[in-house]
Design a protein around this motif. Structure first.
Motif, mmCIF file in Angstrom:
data_model
loop_
_atom_site.group_PDB
_atom_site.id
_atom_site.type_symbol
_atom_site.label_atom_id
_atom_site.label_comp_id
_atom_site.label_asym_id
_atom_site.label_seq_id
_atom_site.Cartn_x
_atom_site.Cartn_y
_atom_site.Cartn_z
ATOM 1 N N VAL A 54 0.912 -1.162 0.264
ATOM 2 C CA VAL A 54 0.195 0.251 0.413
ATOM 3 C C VAL A 54 0.792 1.267 0.025
ATOM 4 C CG1 VAL A 54 -2.113 1.335 0.802
ATOM 5 C CG2 VAL A 54 -2.041 -1.539 1.171
ATOM 6 N N SER A 58 -0.169 8.278 -3.466
ATOM 7 C CA SER A 58 -0.033 7.770 -4.564
ATOM 8 C C SER A 58 0.442 8.813 -5.807
ATOM 9 C CB SER A 58 -0.352 6.490 -4.614
ATOM 10 O OG SER A 58 -1.786 6.572 -4.823
ATOM 11 N N THR A 64 3.207 2.754 -7.174
ATOM 12 C CA THR A 64 2.544 0.892 -7.002
ATOM 13 C C THR A 64 3.033 0.490 -8.147
ATOM 14 O OG1 THR A 64 0.747 3.421 -5.702
ATOM 15 C CG2 THR A 64 -0.166 1.144 -6.984
ATOM 16 N N THR A 75 -0.754 -4.454 -5.882
ATOM 17 C CA THR A 75 -0.243 -2.936 -4.803
ATOM 18 C C THR A 75 -1.154 -2.541 -4.851
ATOM 19 O OG1 THR A 75 0.825 -2.514 -7.311
ATOM 20 C CG2 THR A 75 1.866 -3.570 -5.227
ATOM 21 N N VAL A 76 -1.455 -1.512 -3.689
ATOM 22 C CA VAL A 76 -2.842 -0.167 -3.797
ATOM 23 C C VAL A 76 -2.341 0.921 -3.848
ATOM 24 C CG1 VAL A 76 -3.000 -0.732 -1.653
ATOM 25 C CG2 VAL A 76 -4.672 -0.047 -3.186
ATOM 26 N N TYR A 116 -8.948 4.966 4.680
ATOM 27 C CA TYR A 116 -8.405 3.774 3.504
ATOM 28 C C TYR A 116 -8.743 2.359 4.461
ATOM 29 C CZ TYR A 116 -6.410 -0.523 2.040
ATOM 30 O OH TYR A 116 -6.174 -1.809 1.300
ATOM 31 N N VAL A 118 -7.673 -0.419 5.570
ATOM 32 C CA VAL A 118 -6.928 -1.542 5.777
ATOM 33 C C VAL A 118 -7.138 -2.790 5.333
ATOM 34 C CG1 VAL A 118 -4.406 -2.175 6.694
ATOM 35 C CG2 VAL A 118 -5.136 0.073 7.003
ATOM 36 N N ASP A 122 -3.002 -6.757 3.858
ATOM 37 C CA ASP A 122 -2.190 -5.476 3.144
ATOM 38 C C ASP A 122 -0.693 -5.655 4.365
ATOM 39 O OD1 ASP A 122 -3.895 -3.775 1.638
ATOM 40 O OD2 ASP A 122 -4.696 -3.296 2.696
ATOM 41 N N PHE A 125 3.982 -0.774 4.041
ATOM 42 C CA PHE A 125 3.290 0.684 4.064
ATOM 43 C C PHE A 125 3.686 1.260 3.511
ATOM 44 C CE2 PHE A 125 1.118 -2.125 7.077
ATOM 45 C CZ PHE A 125 -0.515 -2.157 6.430
#
Length: 206
Positions: A54, A58, A64, A75-76, A116, A118, A122, A125
């Motif tokens: 994560v 981003s 990412t 991936t996010v 967000y 989680v 995930d 980070f």
């Protein structure tokens, strides 16, 4: 390769940085992480096929896409600026045409970091100093709540970290520094120009 060449290699566009909104009190302007820093950062950690990455703040998706391409993991990217999210999604179209995503995915969510949820998958980070310590605390607390429900290996990766970030993680959580690497700069010394990787090591009493 320089940043422009690396972008061309990945078939994305992330080098141009034109601010899309005025600076907000707790959220800092987007700045793409240099590719040489990403190489340095991810040379220091082994990611496995089941890891979930994560990136908070981003932007256009550079980190990412980089992590997805290098490690072939899901991936996010979490980004509050809708314009940047749209650019990241445009990048995804080109990236997907050139690279086989197979079972892993690349996703972008238009949301504030602290909003967000989680996911249990995930566990890696990444932060490039995207917001104030107040927001960072909320995000880390969300990560820890997720851990309590689903214990797992977890890492926090910080590039250009603030003292407040480091102090909070060291003094108020069970995250411990496992790598601390200065980014080489021949012209000036900047102690913030570093990559710090912390692993969550909950204390177990018997």
């Amino acid at each position: 390769m320089n940043d422009q060449q690396y972008d061309q290699f990945l078939h994305i566009h992330t080098t141009e940085n034109k601010p899309k909104f005025p600076r907000l009190a707790h959220y800092y302007p987007y700045e793409p992480t240099p590719y040489d820093v990403l190489d340095l950062c991810f040379d220091k950690i082994e990611l496995e096929k089941n890891d979930g990455f994560v990136d908070f703040g981003s932007g256009k998706g550079r980190v990412t896409f980089y992590v997805n391409y290098r490690f072939h993991i899901s991936t996010v990217g979490i980004e509050m600026n809708e314009n940047y999210v749209q650019e990241a999604l445009q990048n995804k179209v080109q990236y997907s045409m050139e690279h086989n995503l197979q079972n892993e995915s690349v996703r972008f969510l238009n949301a504030k970091a602290e909003q967000y949820k989680v996911q249990p998958t995930d566990n890696i980070f990444f932060f490039f100093n995207p917001f104030s310590i107040q927001i960072f605390r909320k995000v880390v607390n969300n990560i820890l709540k997720s851990y309590q429900k689903n214990p797992r290996k977890m890492y926090v990766m910080l590039y250009y970290p603030s003292f407040e970030y480091i102090q909070f993680l060291r003094n108020e959580t069970h995250f411990e520094v496992v790598r601390d690497v200065l980014v080489s700069n021949d012209s000036t010394y900047n102690m913030h120009e570093r990559v710090i990787i912390l692993e969550y090591k909950e204390m177990i009493f018997t």
